[in-house]
Write a protein that holds these residues in place. Structure first.
Motif, PDB file in Angstrom:
ATOM      1  N   ASP A 196      -3.303 103.502  -4.097  1.00 52.98           N
ATOM      2  CA  ASP A 196      -2.037 103.140  -4.736  1.00 52.98           C
ATOM      3  C   ASP A 196      -1.849 103.860  -6.062  1.00 52.98           C
ATOM      4  OD1 ASP A 196      -1.056 101.573  -2.795  1.00 52.98           O
ATOM      5  OD2 ASP A 196      -1.703  99.667  -3.674  1.00 52.98           O
ATOM      6  N   THR A 197      -2.915 103.862  -6.859  1.00 55.90           N
ATOM      7  CA  THR A 197      -2.837 104.517  -8.156  1.00 55.90           C
ATOM      8  C   THR A 197      -2.595 106.013  -7.979  1.00 55.90           C
ATOM      9  OG1 THR A 197      -4.476 102.907  -8.869  1.00 55.90           O
ATOM     10  CG2 THR A 197      -3.991 104.697 -10.389  1.00 55.90           C
ATOM     11  N   ARG A 198      -3.281 106.592  -6.979  1.00 53.98           N
ATOM     12  CA  ARG A 198      -3.110 108.025  -6.759  1.00 53.98           C
ATOM     13  C   ARG A 198      -1.659 108.349  -6.420  1.00 53.98           C
ATOM     14  NH1 ARG A 198      -5.648 109.749  -1.736  1.00 53.98           N
ATOM     15  NH2 ARG A 198      -3.495 109.546  -1.058  1.00 53.98           N
ATOM     16  N   HIS A 227       0.974 106.727  -7.274  1.00 52.83           N
ATOM     17  CA  HIS A 227       1.800 106.599  -8.467  1.00 52.83           C
ATOM     18  C   HIS A 227       1.628 107.815  -9.377  1.00 52.83           C
ATOM     19  CE1 HIS A 227       4.301 104.619 -11.274  1.00 52.83           C
ATOM     20  NE2 HIS A 227       3.361 104.344 -12.156  1.00 52.83           N
ATOM     21  N   LEU A 228       0.389 108.229  -9.555  1.00 52.56           N
ATOM     22  CA  LEU A 228       0.123 109.393 -10.400  1.00 52.56           C
ATOM     23  C   LEU A 228       0.823 110.631  -9.838  1.00 52.56           C
ATOM     24  CD1 LEU A 228      -3.666 108.985 -11.282  1.00 52.56           C
ATOM     25  CD2 LEU A 228      -1.737 108.830 -12.855  1.00 52.56           C
ATOM     26  N   ASN A 272      -8.398 106.547 -24.259  1.00 50.59           N
ATOM     27  CA  ASN A 272      -7.028 106.391 -23.768  1.00 50.59           C
ATOM     28  C   ASN A 272      -6.251 107.650 -24.140  1.00 50.59           C
ATOM     29  OD1 ASN A 272      -7.821 103.867 -23.064  1.00 50.59           O
ATOM     30  ND2 ASN A 272      -6.249 102.785 -24.230  1.00 50.59           N
ATOM     31  N   LEU A 273      -5.515 108.205 -23.169  1.00 51.83           N
ATOM     32  CA  LEU A 273      -4.927 109.518 -23.413  1.00 51.83           C
ATOM     33  C   LEU A 273      -3.405 109.518 -23.340  1.00 51.83           C
ATOM     34  CD1 LEU A 273      -7.194 111.719 -21.105  1.00 51.83           C
ATOM     35  CD2 LEU A 273      -7.590 111.096 -23.482  1.00 51.83           C
ATOM     36  N   ILE A 274      -2.797 110.428 -24.071  1.00 51.12           N
ATOM     37  CA  ILE A 274      -1.399 110.759 -23.845  1.00 51.12           C
ATOM     38  C   ILE A 274      -1.380 112.162 -23.258  1.00 51.12           C
ATOM     39  CG2 ILE A 274       0.882 111.128 -24.853  1.00 51.12           C
ATOM     40  CD1 ILE A 274       0.236 109.150 -26.995  1.00 51.12           C
ATOM     41  N   LEU A 321       2.906 110.974 -20.750  1.00 49.45           N
ATOM     42  CA  LEU A 321       2.387 109.875 -19.964  1.00 49.45           C
ATOM     43  C   LEU A 321       1.170 109.279 -20.651  1.00 49.45           C
ATOM     44  CD1 LEU A 321       3.324 108.885 -17.153  1.00 49.45           C
ATOM     45  CD2 LEU A 321       1.331 110.041 -16.237  1.00 49.45           C
ATOM     46  N   ALA A 322       1.163 107.948 -20.779  1.00 48.66           N
ATOM     47  CA  ALA A 322       0.008 107.281 -21.361  1.00 48.66           C
ATOM     48  C   ALA A 322      -0.868 106.751 -20.242  1.00 48.66           C
ATOM     49  CB  ALA A 322       0.471 106.130 -22.255  1.00 48.66           C
ATOM     50  N   ILE A 323      -2.164 107.027 -20.299  1.00 48.98           N
ATOM     51  CA  ILE A 323      -3.083 106.455 -19.309  1.00 48.98           C
ATOM     52  C   ILE A 323      -4.296 105.889 -20.031  1.00 48.98           C
ATOM     53  CG2 ILE A 323      -2.403 107.937 -17.376  1.00 48.98           C
ATOM     54  CD1 ILE A 323      -4.926 109.584 -17.916  1.00 48.98           C
ATOM     55  N   ASN A 324      -4.922 104.868 -19.423  1.00 45.74           N
ATOM     56  CA  ASN A 324      -6.083 104.295 -20.092  1.00 45.74           C
ATOM     57  C   ASN A 324      -7.362 104.991 -19.636  1.00 45.74           C
ATOM     58  OD1 ASN A 324      -5.734 102.786 -17.543  1.00 45.74           O
ATOM     59  ND2 ASN A 324      -7.595 101.785 -18.268  1.00 45.74           N
ATOM     60  N   LYS A 325      -8.433 104.663 -20.321  1.00 40.67           N
ATOM     61  CA  LYS A 325      -9.708 105.358 -20.153  1.00 40.67           C
ATOM     62  C   LYS A 325     -10.213 105.358 -18.710  1.00 40.67           C
ATOM     63  CE  LYS A 325     -14.222 105.189 -22.371  1.00 40.67           C
ATOM     64  NZ  LYS A 325     -15.025 104.348 -23.255  1.00 40.67           N
ATOM     65  N   VAL A 354      -8.658 105.210 -15.894  1.00 38.90           N
ATOM     66  CA  VAL A 354      -7.928 106.163 -15.057  1.00 38.90           C
ATOM     67  C   VAL A 354      -8.320 107.582 -15.455  1.00 38.90           C
ATOM     68  CG1 VAL A 354      -5.659 106.939 -14.288  1.00 38.90           C
ATOM     69  CG2 VAL A 354      -6.014 104.549 -14.850  1.00 38.90           C
TER      70      VAL A 354
END
Lengths: 739, 70
Positions: free
Chosen positions: B22-24, B26-27, B47-49, B57-61, B63
């Motif tokens: 599911d996450t894939r 969405h990404l 955590n990255l932008i 896009l903001a994603i957490n560590k 991911v």
């Protein structure tokens, strides 16, 4: 009537366009996921009326969150006459990804190229003709914000809706095109509409699609077995995604021409260097929140009083601050919120005096009609209306946060902290919306794709004091001032205490749930922009209208009912009748005291006035503004509230945490399954019951015998920590055993 | 290597997505798919932008650790 649907990426300006086209005032904001449900309106400027449907933003037609499914199903099932695809020109390639999927459907499509003015401002040029030729659909440049190009867009869309369109495949991979055309032929034979779209989705093995076309799966499997791609293997979904992006960047990267050289870091990136900074990010957020509350509730804006500066009770100062009461020294300059509140209350109270004088002059001073109008309705309404400026101000500040694009950053900044308590940063957007109103807050939980996280967030919403609860705190603060020194400090502790309780409850919810995995945070950060006065203004205006209507209907009616119950009953001699002076014999007193038995353990319900507090809190179920209204008509005002400091905090926490107003409960019901909804109601009831009781008894103990109170507090903390530890260990072991 | 270790403001190419299905999905819809070029523009404790074309896009560590780049 013709139906045109607005489809596009989140935050591409669909709702702004919708509002401009239909003259509606649907809610807009600068973050992904503001629109969570479809809204309809009418466009009336063409020869025939057209229904416009605004759909939640989607990134693709393989939906991820529930509100994206709304959009997909609408296009497939309702078959609009034309799809207006809003494309954000500042982010062209990503937006065109959805376009390539839309074009696979058998529906007329018109592209509305939004924000092209912003692109030109960056020194770039868009070659619309090339884009239109390649995509084979008309493109109209618009600016949803500035209302330009809208008439042309609608004319083009009307024209397009007259000619049926067949879906076309737009991507760059010949082999997979064969598979898709094979499936398409098979689908066409069974007379399915949109065959191309379904064929592509089937090749991607989209979950919804596979369920509805089980019979065609063998074709896909057979093909896959014979055609293995050397990079992606048999992952056709990735293959198709890559093929789309490849096509887009090959064919459309030349559409936007960079005329002047600009820097690669945008203004937004520079602002983000500060606002999402490793160390300053959270402090900046806290300062912003504090300032918002300070400007709304602060009695002493520049802490002049705190520094010992006392402004004497001069007429000019009285007029300036709206404090008409004589004899009260004013410390410092009040904030705009308090200032407006003072003035408005001053006005409404004078009005009531005037009405009462009128009745007295015609000799009706002690008639029940005077009682009904002055004591029953007007006094209650006045205390409700007096707080409207502060509620609106708070709402305006939150709207500004939403409109500027900062909201999404807060979610990012707080994600790490939130993860420790079992939520993702995304859950904070509904929570901060909850400071304004709980109804949109609960609606906003739809952007959370994880069901468990959604249910938790809905339950925690009451911890975030909504605008309508603010009057209760302001009223209590005027009492607490005596005990605490600073009124807005009291209010700040309520807001902060709510957040702390939310954290604590969330920790328990996390410990009690079997699956502790926190859903990932993947969120678009929109470019910052100056808040639009129009957007903020419309939302505040709407809220104002909502409050006035509510005050005139539900609240007025409940005030009349409360007044009736409180003014009729049996006097001390046992005779039934109108008894304004003997509230102890009224119906309300009997009912209230009856109910209060259940709430005796809470502490503040004990005593002569105890039942009045309880009744006030209960009337908050209709609307939270009712609480102060009822308190006013029961005679619980600034000078007559006799609760101790612990009692005030306990009463406040009960109002904060207990069942919210009807509108919020109804929203929660529609967002949750029946089982989860019942759990939510029980949770709201018990958490307020226990928290309030705990605060009262431990608070009272601490005030009287401080060391005993301290022991009680420390042992509570110990119990919480140990329980959390044991719960977490137990579930960990269960997981280990299951493995 | 996971994108968490990628250099700031340098274009990298995605080689593998280790996230759940599911996450894939969405990404991918957001432009993060195998073969795409992206850039890390800010990193806060993992955590990255990310910058993907014009979008941020903001994603957490967690991911970020599962997005492998080269």
């Amino acid at each position: 009537m013709l139906h045109f649907a607005l489809v596009g990426n989140p935050n591409s300006g669909k709702t702004t366009l919708f509002n401009s086209l239909t003259g509606s005032t649907a809610r807009v904001g600068n973050w992904a996921g503001v629109t969570v449900e479809k809204t309809t309106g009418k466009y009336k400027k063409l020869e025939e009326e057209i229904e416009i449907i605004d759909l939640p933003g989607i990134y693709s037609l393989s939906p991820y969150t529930p509100e994206e499914i709304v959009s997909r199903n609408f296009i497939i099932d309702e078959k609009p006459d034309c799809v207006i695809n809003i494309v954000d020109a500042t982010n062209l390639e990503r937006n065109l990804y959805l376009t390539t999927q839309l074009l696979e459907m058998d529906v007329p499509v018109v592209i509305a190229l939004n924000m092209s003015d912003a692109v030109k401002k960056q020194g770039k040029e868009i070659n619309i003709e090339t884009l239109s030729k390649k995509l084979n659909v008309p493109i109209v440049e618009i600016s949803a914000l500035k209302n330009s190009g809208l008439t042309e867009l609608m004319e083009v869309a009307l024209e397009a809706s007259k000619n049926p369109r067949k879906g076309q495949l737009i991507f760059d991979n010949e082999e997979i095109s064969h598979l898709i055309s094979d499936i398409k032929i098979a689908l066409s034979l069974s007379n399915i509409s949109n065959p191309l779209f379904h064929a592509v989705k089937l090749a991607e093995l989209d979950k919804i699609e596979v369920q509805s076309h089980q019979d065609l799966l063998p074709i896909v499997d057979e093909y896959k077995a014979s055609h293995k791609d050397n990079i992606y293997g048999d992952d056709y979904e990735t293959l198709i995604t890559a093929a789309r992006y490849k096509y887009i960047s090959k064919n459309f990267s030349g559409v936007i021409v960079q005329k002047e050289k600009t820097e690669s870091t945008t203004k937004s990136d520079k602002i983000d260097k500060v606002f999402t900074h490793k160390f300053w990010g959270i402090p900046i957020f806290l300062v912003i929140i504090f300032l918002i509350f300070h400007f709304t509730f602060g009695n002493d804006l520049f802490y002049m009083g705190k520094m010992g500066l006392k402004i004497d009770n001069e007429i000019a100062v009285n007029y300036f601050t709206g404090m008409r009461y004589s004899g009260e020294a004013i410390f410092g300059i009040p904030s705009l919120g308090v200032w407006l509140h003072n003035w408005l209350t001053c006005g409404t109270e004078s009005l009531i005096d005037l009405v009462r004088l009128g009745f007295t002059n015609i000799g009706m001073e002690s008639s029940w009609i005077t009682g009904l109008i002055c004591d029953g309705v007007l006094t209650g309404l006045s205390s409700v209306i007096g707080f409207i400026p502060q509620i609106l101000l708070l709402f305006a500040f939150i709207s500004i946060l939403e409109d500027s694009g900062y909201m999404a950053r807060i979610a990012f900044v707080l994600d790490k902290t939130f993860r420790n308590i079992g939520l993702s940063g995304k859950a904070f957007i509904p929570m901060i919306t909850g400071f304004g109103c709980s109804v949109p807050a609960i609606m906003a939980t739809r952007t959370l794709q994880d069901e468990r996280e959604k249910n938790r967030t809905i339950r925690l919403i009451t911890c975030f004091s909504c605008g309508a609860k603010a009057p209760i705190w302001t009223l209590l603060a005027s009492v607490a001032t005596i005990a605490l020194g600073l009124g807005d400090l009291f209010i700040f502790t309520i807001y902060l205490g709510g957040i702390l309780i939310a954290i604590l409850c969330s920790l328990f919810m996390k410990a009690l749930s079997k699956d502790k995995k926190v859903p990932p945070l993947i969120m678009e950060l929109p470019a910052y922009r100056l808040p639009q006065i129009k957007n903020v203004g419309t939302r505040v205006w709407h809220k104002l209208k909502h409050y006035l209507i509510e005050a005139g209907t539900v609240i007025a009616i409940s005030l009349v009912i409360i007044w009736g119950l409180q003014s009729f009953g049996w006097d001390s001699a046992g005779n039934f009748g109108y008894i304004p002076e003997y509230i102890e014999g009224s119906f309300l007193a009997y009912i209230g005291k009856g109910i209060t038995y259940v709430f005796y353990p809470l502490g503040w319900t004990i005593g002569e006035d105890g039942w009045k507090y309880m009744v006030s809190a209960i009337t908050g179920l209709v609307a939270k503004e009712n609480v102060v209204g009822t308190m006013a008509s029961l005679g619980l005002m600034k000078d007559t509230i006799s609760l101790s400091t612990a009692g005030i905090y306990a009463f406040a926490s009960f109002n904060l945490l207990t069942l919210p107003c009807m509108a919020t409960i109804a929203t929660a019901k529609s967002e949750q399954s029946t089982k989860q909804f019942i759990i939510t109601l029980l949770y709201w009831f018990f958490i307020s019951y226990f928290m309030s009781g705990y605060i009262y008894w431990v608070g009272t103990l601490t005030i009287n015998i401080w060391w005993l109170g301290l022991i009680a507090i420390l042992s509570t903390i110990a119990v919480i920590v140990i329980t959390l530890f044991l719960l977490n260990r137990k579930t960990k072991r269960n997981i280990a055993l299951a493995k | 290597m996971p994108i968490v270790f990628a250099e700031l403001n340098k274009e990298v190419k995605i080689v593998k997505l280790l996230v759940d299905e599911d996450t894939r999905k969405h990404l991918q819809n957001l432009g993060i798919f195998v073969g795409a070029t992206i850039k890390v523009i800010s990193s806060t404790f993992g955590n990255l932008i990310l910058a993907i074309k014009e979008s941020r896009l903001a994603i957490n560590k967690d991911v970020a650790a599962k997005i492998l780049v080269a």
